[in-house]
Design a protein around this motif. Sequence first.
Motif, PDB file in Angstrom:
ATOM      1  N   LEU A 174     -12.642  -9.913  -2.622  1.00  0.00           N
ATOM      2  CA  LEU A 174     -11.852 -10.575  -1.548  1.00  0.00           C
ATOM      3  C   LEU A 174     -10.628  -9.903  -1.255  1.00  0.00           C
ATOM      4  O   LEU A 174     -10.044 -10.485   0.434  1.00  0.00           O
TER       5      LEU A 174
ATOM      6  N   PHE B 179      -7.392 -14.411   2.065  1.00  0.00           N
ATOM      7  CA  PHE B 179      -7.905 -14.216   0.817  1.00  0.00           C
ATOM      8  C   PHE B 179      -6.943 -12.814  -0.127  1.00  0.00           C
ATOM      9  O   PHE B 179      -8.092 -12.903  -1.904  1.00  0.00           O
ATOM     10  N   GLY B 183      -7.622 -13.225  -3.868  1.00  0.00           N
ATOM     11  CA  GLY B 183      -7.724 -11.941  -4.680  1.00  0.00           C
ATOM     12  C   GLY B 183      -7.283 -11.532  -5.868  1.00  0.00           C
ATOM     13  O   GLY B 183      -7.822 -10.946  -7.024  1.00  0.00           O
TER      14      GLY B 183
END
Lengths: 196, 227
Positions: A174, B179, B183
Motif C-alpha cells: 500500500l 494509500f 498501509g
Amino acid sequence: MTKLIIILLSAVFINNYVLSRFLGICPFLGVSKKMDSATGMSIAVIFVMLMATAVTYPIQMYLLTPNDLGYLQTIVFILVIAALVQLVEIVLKRYIPALHKSLGVYLPLITTNCAVLGVTILNIDEGYTFLEAMVNSLGSGLGFFLAMVMFSGVRSAIEGNDIPESFKGLPVTLVAAAITSLSFLGFGGVIENLFA
Amino acid sequence: MNTLQNFSKGIIKENPVLVLVLGTCPTLATSTSVTNAVGMGVAATAVLLCSNIVISALRKIIPDKVRIPCYIVLIAGFVTMVQMLVKAFAPALDQSLGIYLPLIVVNCIILGRAEMFANKNKVFDSAVDALGMGAGFTLALILMAAIREVFGNGSFMGMPIPVLSDNKISIMTMAPGGFFVFGCLIALVNKFSANKPKKKEFGCAGCPSAAACGKASCAEQGVTASD
C-alpha cells in the motif's frame, strides 16, 4: 475531436481509475504480483469496459430515461454486466479458445469489479454522448492497464528487500501504491493546458 | 457463540477493513472527511443489515447454483432504496459520496457476509453479524478519515483545529495519502495483533469470486488450472 482526445488523456492520466479514483483496488492489489497476470487482467478489463458501455449506454438512453425508470439504473447495470461477462466467456470458449485460455481466468473476477460498474455509471452522470462514453471507457481501461503494469514492476522491485516485520505483505504494498499514485498527481492540469 | 461475541467479532477480531481487508475501494475513497466516512458507514451498514436478514430468511429457498446472482439482485435493490433515501433526506451527502453510493453493490463486505455467514445462519444471528460488521466498517472508516482530515485539512468534522489548520498537509486528503494511511494502519494492526506470525496478504476470503481468484493465482505460479 479535441474534446475526445482530452477525455481519453484525462481518463488515462488525471482521473486514473485506480490511482486517483480508487476503483478496482481489489484486482490492483490482488493480481499485480506478476507482469503476465497483470497484463491479462487489464486486457480483460479493457474489453469488458468497452462491451459494458456499448450495452448499458443505449439501455439507459432508450429504455430507462424515456420511461422514467432512472432509479433502476444500479440493478439493471449490475445485472447486464454480470450477464455480459458470462456471455463473453461462453463465446470466447467456443470460438476463440486461445484467447479464452489467456483471459478466461480473469473474466469471472470482473463482474464484481467496481471499475466496470463505475465507468458505466460515470459515463451517464457526466452526460457524455455515445462516442465520448466509448472513448472514456477505453481511456479508463488503458489507465487501469498502465497502473497495473507499472505497479507490477514496482512490486517486483520491493520483493526481497529488508522490510520491517509488521510492514511485510500488504502494508508495504500500500505504501508503494501511495508513491506510485503520487507520480500521477504530477499530471494534474497538464492536459487541459495542452490544447488551450 | 453467544450474541455478544457474534457482535463484537466484527469490530475487533474480524474487522472487515483492517483484518479481513475487504471493501478497500470505498474505504480509501470516502475517508477524506469524517462526515463522509460516517455517511458511507451508515449507508453500507443499512444495506448489509437488510441483505443479511433477507438472505438468511431465504437461505432454504434460493437454489445453491444461482445464489450469487440472487444475492446481487437483492443487494442492488437495497442499495437503490438507500440511494433514494439519501438523495431525498441528505442531498449534501449524496453530492460528496457521488458514485461510491451505487458502488455499495459491489462492496465485497456485503456479498462476503452473505456468502460466509447469512446463508448458513439464523435470521437473528445474521442481523447481529451484520450490525457488528457494519460497526467495524464504520469505525475503521472514521479512524482513517479522522487521521486524514485532521492532518490533511486541519479540521475535525468541519471544525478547524487551531495550529493544524494553518499547516495543512493537503497530500493526506489526496489519493496517495489514502494509500499511505491505510498501509500504516494495517501495519499497526499487524504489530499489535496477538497471533501475528501469518504474513498478511490481500484478503479475498469473503469475496464471491475467491474461487476464480484461486485459479488466477494458480496461473500466476505457472500451474495450469484443471479445467
